[in-house]
Structure formats: structure tokens, C-alpha cells
Design a protein around this motif. Sequence first.
Motif, PDB file in Angstrom:
ATOM      1  N   THR A  48       0.831  -1.204   0.000  1.00  0.00           N
ATOM      2  CA  THR A  48       0.000   0.000   0.000  1.00  0.00           C
ATOM      3  C   THR A  48       0.864   1.252   0.000  1.00  0.00           C
ATOM      4  N   GLU A  89      -6.803   1.447  -0.809  1.00  0.00           N
ATOM      5  CA  GLU A  89      -7.188   0.354   0.074  1.00  0.00           C
ATOM      6  C   GLU A  89      -8.530   0.631   0.748  1.00  0.00           C
ATOM      7  N   ASP A 164      -5.637  -1.488  -5.089  1.00  0.00           N
ATOM      8  CA  ASP A 164      -5.067  -1.950  -3.826  1.00  0.00           C
ATOM      9  C   ASP A 164      -6.048  -2.898  -3.153  1.00  0.00           C
ATOM     10  N   GLU A 165      -5.767  -4.173  -3.251  1.00  0.00           N
ATOM     11  CA  GLU A 165      -6.583  -5.232  -2.660  1.00  0.00           C
ATOM     12  C   GLU A 165      -8.072  -5.096  -2.968  1.00  0.00           C
TER      13      GLU A 165
HETATM   14 MG   LIG Z   1      -2.136  -2.688   2.104  1.00  0.00          MG
END
Ligand SMILES: [Mg+2]
Lengths: 247, 346
Positions: A48, A89, A164-165
Motif C-alpha cells: 500500500t 485500500e 489496492d486489494e
Molecule cells: Mg495494504
Amino acid sequence: MKAQNSALLQVTDAHVAYGKVEAVRAVNLEVRTDEIVTIIGANGAGKTTLLNAVMGILPLKGGVSFAGQDVSRIDIEDRVAAGLSLVPEHRELFATMNVEDNLLLGAFRIDKATAARSFEHVYNLFPRLKERREQLAGTLSGGEQQMLAMGRALMGAPKLLMLDEPSLGLAPIIVADIFRIVSELKAAGVSVLLVEQNAQAALKIADRAYVMELGEFILDGAASDIASNQRVVASYLGFQHEGESAI
Amino acid sequence: MNTTILLFLLQDGITNGAIYALLGLALVLVFAVTRVILIPQGEFITFGALTYASLSAGQMPGTIKLAVAMGVVAFAFDLFTFRKALHARRVLRSVAVNIVFPLAIWGVMWALGGRPGNIALNIVLSLLIVAAIGLYLYRIAFQPIAHTSVLVLLIASVGCHLALQGFGLVFFGAEGQRGPAISSDAITIGALRFTGQSIAVYGITIALIIGLWLFFGYTLYGKALRATAVNRLGARLVGIRTSLSGQIAFLLASVIGAISGILIVPITTLYYDTGFLIGLKGFIAAIIGGLVSYPLTATAAILVGCVEAFSSFYASNYKEVIVFTLILPVLVLRSLAAPAVEEEKD
Ligand SMILES: [Mg+2]
Ligand SMILES: Nc1ncnc2c1ncn2[C@@H]1O[C@H](COP(=O)(O)OP(=O)(O)OP(=O)(O)O)[C@@H](O)[C@H]1O
């Protein structure tokens, strides 16, 4: 210096620190046009941090060039204008505004005609968003919020989408949906830089992969090679489901 | 107490409350978008009112010189920020906004040559001057420190208030002024007499609230401003500049302040420092609204206006004390209801 022919994003010798603690060290990263690249790594590896620094949210020491332009010194907003987009995120939606307004603002920088086409494109990718366009973003389910975050980023017609994820906290069926859409983006001419805990799924759709550990890249190569690498299998793929048996 | 007095006090309270509502809304808006607690709001009121009064008296108000000077400084700041990438378009835009705009206003006033123009023209000129000052104030004092804490912004805000109040004294002197009423007609309904001015206050307040509602609900820039208020990082990630939102917020706040001043100055004599006290009442309404809620702020403003009207009738010496004491129970209730709030970081 002219960027290598088809390198869309090139990060050279990047260091990112929180105060005195370096969370990202000496990272070299490249994403080419029409490529899906994934970064995998354990919690706290610095994924991140790296994405945020590439976007300009955190200060980065080192070089970042995008589409042949040095972007390491410019503001987030100018990087967005250059065609770089991040789905962070925590998604960072406009919670008290409805789905349609969130998407509309995603196209803040581009002209009306392109925005109209973007709307069509995004509603095609995520029919669910079209059904819910009057609903407030904050009241959407987790999966819908992720779709909206991706949709909002795509509204600006980016050249490179950094995710991000995207599968964080979502049910497997929605995760499959999201990954299918990510692979479709490539066909639509959007390159993707994907950070994922779900290494298996990420490596399946990616062209290339980087493995991050304690702030450094320890491995990189074609996604298929990484997927069969002993060390990666042991630390990121082999024990995928171990956590669940603990219940 | 008889009904006539009751109605009269209510009418008075609502007229003032409408103005406090406008000021409170502007404070909430500026805080939501920039995290600045806008103490200089009071100076926008004073400058608007006294610029209008001076123009009506055929004088050249000093505020125009201030606007021109601040424009030059803002332009210098812009150039300094652009130094890494000096695009012609950006520079031209900056010249237009910071240099040409105030000079154009000055040009119009100079062409008038000290003749008092008509009321509408004077109002427009006053609004433009104060709008320019508001815009440049953000550019000079707040944009460079936009990322700092609320406390630092508050200190800067107090500094701006003191500086602008000083300028107010220089420009307008210590004597109070009054301006001409927008309308001198009056109508009588039953026991109540409505002056044209009080009707103008209601009308303009309602029109402004509707205008703001349309702006925030239906225009791209209005939505962008809301987006910045809701999620600053999210807004930046779609390319909305925090500085652009801040400039629009300050522009709106300064125009609202100036309009309030122009509406009040025919009713009350205004001194160079009166605006602060009036702004403070809008501030109380905004605090009661928790600095976030627009409807609560507007309602609280009407309440503040009415409390003020009644206390000036029954205990006029303690009028301000009573009004400002209103804030105490609200703060106590709020601090009991809310858990400790951490300073927002970004
Ligand atoms: Mg992360
Ligand atoms: N604001 C911060 N201040 C100090 N340290 C931080 C901050 N944010 C992150 N870190 C530290 O930096 C390191 C990298 O964090 P980062 O969030 O980038 O990891 P990650 O790879 O994204 O992890 P995850 O997979 O859990 O999201 C961690 O050790 C984390 O504790």
C-alpha cells in the motif's frame, strides 16, 4: 532520458519512509502498456505504501515516470490528469453522495462527451451500479462499494489503473467477478497494477508479478513462473486455506 | 406582554436570524471544505456594508486598493507555485483572476468619477470587491498551509481577522456609517409593518439558500465542493484540486458576508468592527449545528435572532451576554454526547 519503448509506468530506486522507518526500499517497478502486473506480499510488506507513493499521496525518494513524463514531482491531481488512477485500500468514496454523483465526479477532469461514454462503459462492466445509481455510496454493500470505487476510477479514462486489494473482505463469488472484470480491462486498453493478498487469483490473471517482503522486491518475473516458484508456493500459495481451518 | 410586541419582536428576530443563517451556512461550508474556522467572515460583512455605504455617498472606498494589492500578492504566490512548470495557460488565467479582475473593477469605479451610481451598480461593485478580497485571502493566507492542522488554520484565521479589521479602521475610520435602503416602501398587515428592507432581507436570504441548494445539488463544481468536504483524499484522487474547492468556498463565503452587510447597513449603523460581532452570532448558529449540519445551523440562527430580539427588549444591557451564553449549554451537551474527537489527519 527517454523511457523504454513500451514502459507505461517506471519506478526506479524508490524509497518511502514514515519518519525514520523505511517502509519501501530500493524498489524498481515497471508496468508496460496493455499489461496486468501484480504485486504480492504478506501484510505489512509495504504494498500500500508503494502504491500511495506512486500516486503522490506519500513522498517518494527516487524516480517515477509515467507515459514518458517525469511525474515524481507533481501533485496527485496532475498525475490523475496524466492518466494514472488509484483505487485505494480504503476506497475513499463520497459516502453521502449517490452512486451516479460518485461516478460523475470520477470524470471531473474530462470533457462531457467522453464522460458520457465512460458512463456507458462503467455501467456495462458493473450492471449492479446502474440498478443502484440513486443509492448513497455509504449505504452500499462492501462488494458494491468496491465496484463503485473501480467504476469511479475508470470514469476518468485512465491509462493505468492501480488497484489496492480489490478483493479485501468480499465473498468469493464477488471476488471472481472483480477479477474477471480486471482481466476485461486489459482488452479495453487499460493497464493494471494489482496489489493482492489473494495471490492465487492475482497470479492467474496477471502477465507479470513482483513479490514483496519487508519493503523490498525479492522476486519478479512472468506470473506463471512466479506461481510455480518453490518459495512463493510455500509462503503465499500453499497455505491459502490454512487460516479457515482454525475456526 | 401583548401580542403586538410579541409579533414585533419575533419579526425583528427572524429578520436578524435570516442574516445569521446566511453567515452560519457560509461558516459551515468553509469549515467542511477547508477546515478553516472563518473568523474574518465579520470583515467580509463590514467591508461589504461600508464599501456599499461609501459608494452610495460618492466616495472611493479603500477596499478596492486592498483588493488590487492582494491580487498582486496572490499573483506572485501563483508564479512561485508554477515555477517548476510555467505553462502559458496557467499564467494567463492567473493574470486574469488576480490582476485584470480587480483592475477592471477599479476602472469602472474610476469611470464613475465619484458620482454615486445607482443602488444596483453599487451593490454589484461592493460584492465584486469583497469577493476578490475573499478569493485572494484564501490564496495568500490559507492555500499555502492547507495541509496543516485545524489549530494552525485557526491561528491564521485570527491573524487575518485582526489584519483586515485594522485595514477596515484605516479605510473607513472610527465613525459609523449607514447605507441607503434597497427599498423604502413599506406594507402593513394587521398590526405589523413590513419595511421594504426587511422584505428584501427575507427575499434575498431565501433566494440565496435556494441558489446554494441548486449549486450544490445540480452543478459539477457544486458537487466537487461537496466531494472535497466529504472526502478530501477521494476528491484529490479524481483530480479535484483542494485549492480550487477552497477558493470557491472562500468566494461564496465572502459574497455571502458582503450581502449580509449590505442588507444590514440600511437598518443599523455599522462601524469598522461591527461585522465581527454579527459574524460571531452566525458562528454560534454554526456551532449549534456542530459545524456540519446546514438545516440545524439555519434553525439555530433563527433561534439566535429571536433570543437576541427578546433579550434586547427585556434586558437590553445583557443582550450580547445572553446570546453568547446560548453556546454554553450546547457545548456541554455536545461534549457529553460525543466521545473524544480526534483531530482529522490527512
Ligand atoms: Mg495494504
Ligand atoms: N502511517 C504510517 N506510519 C507509520 N508506519 C506505517 C504507516 N502506514 C504503514 N506503516 C508501516 O509500513 C509498513 C508497510 O505498510 P503497508 O500498509 O504498506 O503494508 P501492506 O503491504 O499494504 O500490508 P497489507 O497487506 O496488510 O495491506 C508496515 O510495517 C506498517 O506498519
